[in-house]
Design an enzyme around this catalytic site. Structure first.
Site, PDB file in Angstrom:
ATOM      1  CE  LYS A 203       0.897   1.181  -5.812  1.00 22.69           C
ATOM      2  NZ  LYS A 203       1.186   2.490  -5.179  1.00 22.69           N
ATOM      3  NE  ARG A 213      -0.914   5.976 -12.688  1.00 24.88           N
ATOM      4  CZ  ARG A 213      -0.203   5.131 -13.401  1.00 24.88           C
ATOM      5  NH1 ARG A 213      -0.223   5.222 -14.721  1.00 24.88           N
ATOM      6  NH2 ARG A 213       0.519   4.202 -12.816  1.00 24.88           N
ATOM      7  NE  ARG A 224       3.655   6.241 -10.124  1.00 30.55           N
ATOM      8  CZ  ARG A 224       2.437   6.715  -9.936  1.00 30.55           C
ATOM      9  NH1 ARG A 224       1.414   5.876  -9.853  1.00 30.55           N
ATOM     10  NH2 ARG A 224       2.222   8.003  -9.828  1.00 30.55           N
ATOM     11  CD  GLU A 240       9.148  -6.467  -3.168  1.00 30.96           C
ATOM     12  OE1 GLU A 240       9.304  -5.929  -2.049  1.00 30.96           O
ATOM     13  OE2 GLU A 240       9.594  -5.992  -4.220  1.00 30.96           O
ATOM     14  CE  LYS A 255      -3.337   0.587  -5.219  1.00 31.10           C
ATOM     15  NZ  LYS A 255      -2.928   1.893  -4.673  1.00 31.10           N
ATOM     16  CB  SER A 281      -9.351   3.632  -9.532  1.00 31.58           C
ATOM     17  OG  SER A 281      -8.153   3.396 -10.273  1.00 31.58           O
ATOM     18  CE1 TYR A 320     -11.043   4.901  -4.154  1.00 26.93           C
ATOM     19  CE2 TYR A 320     -10.845   2.922  -5.474  1.00 26.93           C
ATOM     20  CZ  TYR A 320     -10.271   4.033  -4.899  1.00 26.93           C
ATOM     21  OH  TYR A 320      -8.924   4.281  -5.065  1.00 26.93           O
TER      22      TYR A 320
END
Length: 330
Positions: A203, A213, A224, A240, A255, A281, A320
């Site tokens: 990610k 958001r 972040r 990871e 992602k 998004s 989506y």
């Protein structure tokens, strides 16, 4: 004069001559069962609220979420990933509403399971960012830094309440070191070894999260970058991946999807577990915005983007457009 054996003898275009020919030799095929629908449920509203930066996507009421879940199942979509949006006044530094059995996400999980049963794989986002007043994915220490190990304790509790609420699969998305192992232990301790883990393994700290958001009413100030991956790096993705698999991940995710197809392909070639990719998004918003301005053909662009993600190696795609595309494929 007839000429034989002239250049070129090999003509790949022969396999592109008609729609039926192209369909017959297609190497990559999308299917409704490849798709997972991310969905937002918001506390305190009595009608769905369209997300301004994501036209066609809504913050759902409990009732409209159930309707969306039924429609997704009927279209052949495999799963639904739920995100909860609490009242602002319920947010705090520890994200306690995220582990409240009566919090909006847990209520929504029970609603959807009651409505669709096992006709959809019901998934839940396992992260604190929607529920904290600072908008970070974990609890903060005295210096205002995300405390990895204290956050893991919250994730363990979150996993248990989500499992109790009916999640088939939990999706730890906070990028805390050790999160998969802790969540697996927490689930097993309450006898929920049947609940799967979709690890947000790769990610990136991406600029493409902006519309999300808005969708979750994020309170984030800053970024972040101290826990999500640096977009410049690839090798650490494989590190990871190895850690998540060793800790018990049942499925792994990359992602965002579109900007990181190279990473997706590397992950898919390296594992023997299902691989998911999240078409996020910003990817959605760019296509919708360009299509509204007449700059691209919307439906073709959607299918091309999804096909590219599948071609790169994704077994499942969070999108989506999942229900819309599944209907067209069917």
């Amino acid at each position: 004069m007839t000429r034989y054996g002239s250049f070129p003898g090999s003509r790949p275009r022969r396999l592109r001559t008609t729609p039926v020919m192209r369909r017959m030799v297609a190497e990559t095929r999308l299917h409704p069962s490849d798709l997972i629908l991310p969905a937002f449920v918001r506390e305190g509203i009595d009608a769905p609220v369209e997300i301004g930066s994501m036209p066609g996507v809504y913050q759902h009421t409990r009732d409209s979420l159930k309707k969306a879940a039924v429609e997704a199942a009927e279209a052949g979509v495999s799963g639904i990933m739920l995100f909860g949006v609490p009242l602002d006044e319920k947010k705090d530094g520890a994200g306690t509403v995220g582990t409240d059995p009566d919090g909006i996400l847990q209520v929504a999980l029970r609603d959807v399971r009651a409505e669709v049963g096992d006709d959809l794989v019901v998934m839940s986002d396992l992260c604190l960012d929607e529920f904290t007043d600072h908008g970070h994915c974990g609890v903060l220490d005295e210096q205002g830094r995300v405390d990895n190990d204290a956050t893991l304790e919250r994730y363990a509790e979150m996993a248990q309440v989500q499992a109790d609420a009916g999640a088939h699969v939990v999706g730890p998305s906070g990028m805390m070191d050790g999160q998969i192992g802790v969540v697996r232990d927490a689930l097993d301790q309450i006898g929920r070894d049947d609940v799967g883990i979709l690890a947000y393994t790769v990610k990136y700290s991406s600029a493409f999260y902006g519309p999300f958001r808005e969708a979750v009413g994020s309170s984030l100030q800053g970024d972040r970058k101290t826990y999500q991956q640096d977009p410049a790096n690839a090798r650490e993705s494989m590190r990871e991946l190895a850690l998540d698999l060793a800790e018990g991940a049942d499925m792994v995710m990359v992602k965002p999807a579109g900007p990181y197809l190279d990473i997706l392909a590397k992950v898919a070639e390296s594992v023997d577990v299902p691989v998911a990719a999240y078409q996020i998004s910003g990817e959605y918003a760019m296509i919708e915005a360009a299509a509204q301005r007449g700059w691209i053909e919307r439906d073709r662009a959607i299918m091309e983007a999804l096909t590219g993600i599948k071609r790169a190696g994704a077994h499942m795609i969070l999108s989506y457009w999942a229900t819309e595309v599944a209907r067209k494929l069917d």
